[in-house]
Design a protein around this motif. Structure first.
Motif, PDB file in Angstrom:
ATOM      1  N   THR A   1       0.790  -1.232   0.000  1.00  0.00           N
ATOM      2  CA  THR A   1       0.000   0.000   0.000  1.00  0.00           C
ATOM      3  C   THR A   1       0.823   1.284   0.000  1.00  0.00           C
ATOM      4  O   THR A   1       0.401   2.277  -0.585  1.00  0.00           O
ATOM      5  CB  THR A   1      -0.933   0.040   1.221  1.00  0.00           C
TER       6      THR A   1
ATOM      7  N   ALA B   1      -1.970   3.281  -4.544  1.00  0.00           N
ATOM      8  CA  ALA B   1      -3.274   3.396  -5.189  1.00  0.00           C
ATOM      9  C   ALA B   1      -4.309   3.571  -4.086  1.00  0.00           C
ATOM     10  O   ALA B   1      -4.077   3.160  -2.942  1.00  0.00           O
ATOM     11  CB  ALA B   1      -3.587   2.153  -6.028  1.00  0.00           C
TER      12      ALA B   1
ATOM     13  N   VAL C   1      -7.129   2.786  -1.579  1.00  0.00           N
ATOM     14  CA  VAL C   1      -7.685   1.557  -1.001  1.00  0.00           C
ATOM     15  C   VAL C   1      -8.674   1.957   0.090  1.00  0.00           C
ATOM     16  O   VAL C   1      -8.590   3.051   0.642  1.00  0.00           O
ATOM     17  CB  VAL C   1      -6.588   0.641  -0.408  1.00  0.00           C
TER      18      VAL C   1
ATOM     19  N   ARG D   1      -8.973  -8.174   2.132  1.00  0.00           N
ATOM     20  CA  ARG D   1      -7.553  -8.191   1.765  1.00  0.00           C
ATOM     21  C   ARG D   1      -6.790  -9.251   2.562  1.00  0.00           C
ATOM     22  O   ARG D   1      -5.933  -9.958   2.024  1.00  0.00           O
ATOM     23  CB  ARG D   1      -6.924  -6.819   2.031  1.00  0.00           C
TER      24      ARG D   1
ATOM     25  N   GLN E   1      -5.343 -11.350  -0.494  1.00  0.00           N
ATOM     26  CA  GLN E   1      -4.082 -10.861  -1.059  1.00  0.00           C
ATOM     27  C   GLN E   1      -2.903 -11.788  -0.778  1.00  0.00           C
ATOM     28  O   GLN E   1      -2.126 -12.091  -1.691  1.00  0.00           O
ATOM     29  CB  GLN E   1      -3.782  -9.441  -0.595  1.00  0.00           C
TER      30      GLN E   1
ATOM     31  N   ASP F   1      -1.445 -12.834  -4.372  1.00  0.00           N
ATOM     32  CA  ASP F   1      -0.352 -11.937  -4.761  1.00  0.00           C
ATOM     33  C   ASP F   1       0.983 -12.652  -4.607  1.00  0.00           C
ATOM     34  O   ASP F   1       1.469 -12.846  -3.494  1.00  0.00           O
ATOM     35  CB  ASP F   1      -0.402 -10.683  -3.890  1.00  0.00           C
TER      36      ASP F   1
ATOM     37  N   THR G   1      -7.151 -11.289  -9.877  1.00  0.00           N
ATOM     38  CA  THR G   1      -6.311 -10.142  -9.502  1.00  0.00           C
ATOM     39  C   THR G   1      -7.051  -8.838  -9.745  1.00  0.00           C
ATOM     40  O   THR G   1      -7.014  -7.918  -8.914  1.00  0.00           O
ATOM     41  CB  THR G   1      -5.003 -10.168 -10.304  1.00  0.00           C
ATOM     42  N   ARG G   2      -7.744  -8.733 -10.881  1.00  0.00           N
ATOM     43  CA  ARG G   2      -8.519  -7.521 -11.161  1.00  0.00           C
ATOM     44  C   ARG G   2      -9.652  -7.352 -10.155  1.00  0.00           C
ATOM     45  O   ARG G   2      -9.937  -6.237  -9.705  1.00  0.00           O
ATOM     46  CB  ARG G   2      -9.087  -7.580 -12.588  1.00  0.00           C
TER      47      ARG G   2
ATOM     48  N   GLU H   1      -8.278  -5.934  -6.945  1.00  0.00           N
ATOM     49  CA  GLU H   1      -8.044  -4.500  -7.055  1.00  0.00           C
ATOM     50  C   GLU H   1      -9.356  -3.727  -6.999  1.00  0.00           C
ATOM     51  O   GLU H   1      -9.446  -2.680  -6.344  1.00  0.00           O
ATOM     52  CB  GLU H   1      -7.295  -4.204  -8.359  1.00  0.00           C
ATOM     53  N   ASP H   2     -10.386  -4.229  -7.683  1.00  0.00           N
ATOM     54  CA  ASP H   2     -11.688  -3.556  -7.664  1.00  0.00           C
ATOM     55  C   ASP H   2     -12.256  -3.508  -6.247  1.00  0.00           C
ATOM     56  O   ASP H   2     -12.814  -2.487  -5.820  1.00  0.00           O
ATOM     57  CB  ASP H   2     -12.677  -4.286  -8.578  1.00  0.00           C
TER      58      ASP H   2
ATOM     59  N   ARG I   1     -10.540  -0.902  -4.080  1.00  0.00           N
ATOM     60  CA  ARG I   1     -10.745   0.475  -4.497  1.00  0.00           C
ATOM     61  C   ARG I   1     -12.212   0.888  -4.467  1.00  0.00           C
ATOM     62  O   ARG I   1     -12.551   2.022  -4.807  1.00  0.00           O
ATOM     63  CB  ARG I   1     -10.180   0.691  -5.905  1.00  0.00           C
TER      64      ARG I   1
END
Length: 610
Positions: free
Chosen positions: A175, A220, A222, A507, A511, A515, A534-535, A538-539, A542
């Motif tokens: 992060t 990014a 979060v 997460r 993650q 990850d 993975t997408r 991220e969605d 966010r």
């Protein structure tokens, strides 16, 4: 135990919560209350306690709390990832944000301001979080030195000190701008030079704005960064700590407290009493809305076996334990008798099977249709019984739990009463291109729990005509074997997913699992990689509203579990025993046990030491 939980209050969209926070902070800052904004989830001010909740002697202060343990934690918050370690950290450290102790199961999953004066100020479209520190927060030093932004930065930089960096560093590497690069540089430094490197270098994304203000620059936006800042690893650390190896006996014996208690006696001083803590004169209740600091004194006796600890607790010679394992038979007896000294963690860890895509049966298990037959091989009900029965284990078809955003009670591979469908499993495994699958191997640890689970799995798979061979590895050998997909000698691996926090906690489940750049401990890795997952991760991170976040986490869980790359088995709830002298004992999910500073004592009090 799958006990009924109180209904959770609906949580409003982030923008609404931020507006509400602005309205209430002017009233409640002095009382250390928080609100919530799109910086993350912050609890609204606590309602006035009801008469029933405040009835004596439920929260009566005073007395000496007796704690027993097998291994004394070092007190280093950066390495506090186990319940006993987090419990000790609660006594002698503080964080920017922390989780309160509360009987309402929803409230302890929402972080509140601790050292921070209120919610962070979020700017640059969610990329910068600015936190201001309380002026009254002090170190237990002769001059009661103020806790500063530099102390916060030092605590985070220490997480990567070699040779054994913090197991919690991954949340910051994922992060905060520049943290991963800082860790890479620090790892190359000789151990003897690490302290000087930490003090003379900076992390790009941790900006010291002034003595009382620190700004975090994110890679990014979060929606869970306040939860990251509520980890014990986000605790400020004083300059004095750099003189000692992290997470070491030397650190413990020289610990400088900023919490409600400080160490006054250690075994080297008086071998008859173990460790003793007393109230920290540099701490003030008015500056800390998290820790109740009920006991006057606390003693900690270490070096005991689980059996010895249980004996002391049952006799009333001690009150609580940090790491004792309650014998399964005794736990069952206590549960059957509804003994009030037994408390079961309302949340728990999820036990799952990771499917190896590079192991002996890779040719078959890489086929989704074959993997998706495996859940039908498993009798989850018998497996939960092997874990102690419904009081201590609940079957599950998902990886998330009820206190998590996005949780939904859905199983993509349902079977009658959760007993599995061996005929369906046998049929699918008989039709693989390379011939029928008649044997699989499972990797486990040498623990009694894993042995019981492995036997239940062996019986389940045998019903489908599959022999299950158990591969046992201990300690570091298990960890090494479980997380290197290219060196797999197993087809299935027992894996435990223990969230670092609850609430907005997706997460902490996904993650480390998905990850491959994750720093720190991970669940067993079977080699599953999916760009779509993975997408979705991220969605979910966010998402700007509660509704969107819940939908995103739910979709991610469907992708991962639906692929049968990881097969959820059960949520395991830990039984915890306390003495008859304890009158309040509330488990905080993020700690994994009760907050010792909020334990009050009744008729079983030992006298306070002068």
């Amino acid at each position: 135990m799958n006990a009924p939980r109180a209904c959770r209050r609906p949580r409003r969209p982030a923008a609404f919560r931020l507006a509400a926070l602005a309205a209430v902070l002017t009233v409640v800052v002095a009382a250390c209350s928080g609100g919530s904004g799109d910086s993350g989830r912050l609890a609204a001010p606590s309602p006035t306690p009801t008469a029933a909740a405040a009835t004596p002697p439920a929260a009566k202060p005073g007395g000496t709390l007796g704690i027993v343990t097998q291994t004394m934690p070092s007190g280093d918050p950066g390495w506090a990832d186990q319940p006993g370690e987090r419990a000790v950290a609660r006594l002698v450290t503080r964080q920017l944000y922390s989780y309160p102790t509360d009987a309402d199961p929803a409230r302890p999953t929402v972080p509140r301001p601790d050292l921070a004066t209120g919610a962070p100020i979020v700017t640059e479209n969610g990329l910068v979080y600015t936190v201001r520190l309380r002026a009254a927060a002090r170190w237990d030093t002769p001059n009661q030195r103020r806790i500063t932004a530099n102390d916060v930065a030092r605590g985070i930089k220490r997480l990567c000190v070699p040779p054994d960096p913090s197991p919690l560093r991954g949340y910051f590497a994922a992060t905060v701008v520049g943290f991963r690069e800082f860790c890479t540089e620090l790892a190359a430094i000789p151990v003897g030079d690490a302290a000087a490197f930490v003090e003379s270098n900076t992390v790009e994304g941790v900006e010291i704005v002034g003595d009382d203000t620190v700004a975090f620059h994110l890679l990014a936006p979060v929606n869970d960064f306040v939860d990251v800042l509520a980890l014990p690893a986000a605790s400020p650390v004083p300059l004095e700590a750099l003189a000692y190896p992290p997470d070491s006996p030397e650190y413990l014996h020289s610990l400088v407290s900023d919490g409600p208690y400080r160490f006054t006696v250690a075994p080297d001083d008086d071998a008859t009493v173990g460790y003793r803590l007393a109230r920290n004169p540099s701490w003030s209740a008015s500056s800390d809305g998290i820790r109740r600091a009920l006991p006057d004194h606390i003693t900690i006796t270490d070096g005991l076996s689980s059996a010895q600890m249980q004996q002391q607790l049952e006799r009333g010679d001690a009150d609580v334990s940090l790491d004792g394992e309650l014998p399964a038979g005794r736990a069952a007896e206590l549960a059957k008798a509804q003994d009030p000294r037994l408390v079961v963690d309302p949340v728990g860890s999820t036990l799952a099977l990771t499917v190896g895509l590079d192991g002996p049966s890779a040719a078959a298990l890489r086929e989704p249709v074959i993997r998706q037959a495996l859940p039908y091989c498993i009798d989850r009900v018998s497996l939960a019984a092997a874990l102690g029965g419904p009081e201590f284990a609940a079957t599950t078809g998902g990886l998330m739990q009820e206190p998590m955003t996005g949780y939904h009670d859905a199983d993509p591979f349902p079977s009658p009463a959760g007993l599995g469908d061996p005929a369906r499993c046998r049929e699918a495994l008989s039709q693989t291109p390379g011939g029928p699958v008649t044997a699989l191997s499972v990797l486990t640890t040498d623990s009694a729990t894993d042995a019981a689970v492995a036997e239940a799995l062996r019986t389940s798979f045998a019903r489908a005509g599959v022999r299950l061979d158990v591969r046992i590895r201990t300690g570091a050998r298990f960890a090494a074997a479980a997380v290197h997909p290219t060196d797999q000698f197993w087809d299935l691996a027992l894996s435990t997913i223990a969230p670092a926090w609850f609430g907005d906690a997706g997460r902490t489940v996904f993650q480390p699992l998905l990850d491959d750049q994750w720093l720190g401990p991970r669940p067993a890795d079977g080699g599953y990689r999916d760009p779509n997952a993975t997408r979705q991760l991220e969605d979910a991170l966010r998402a700007t509203t509660e509704t969107t976040a819940a939908a995103s986490w739910g979709a991610l869980e469907q992708t991962v579990v639906g692929s049968a790359a990881v097969i959820p088995l059960a949520v395991v709830h830990t039984p915890v025993f306390h003495s008859a002298g304890v009158t309040t004992f509330e488990i905080v999910p993020s700690i994994g046990t009760a907050d010792p500073s909020a334990v009050s004592l009744g008729s079983g009090w030992r006298p306070t030491h002068p």
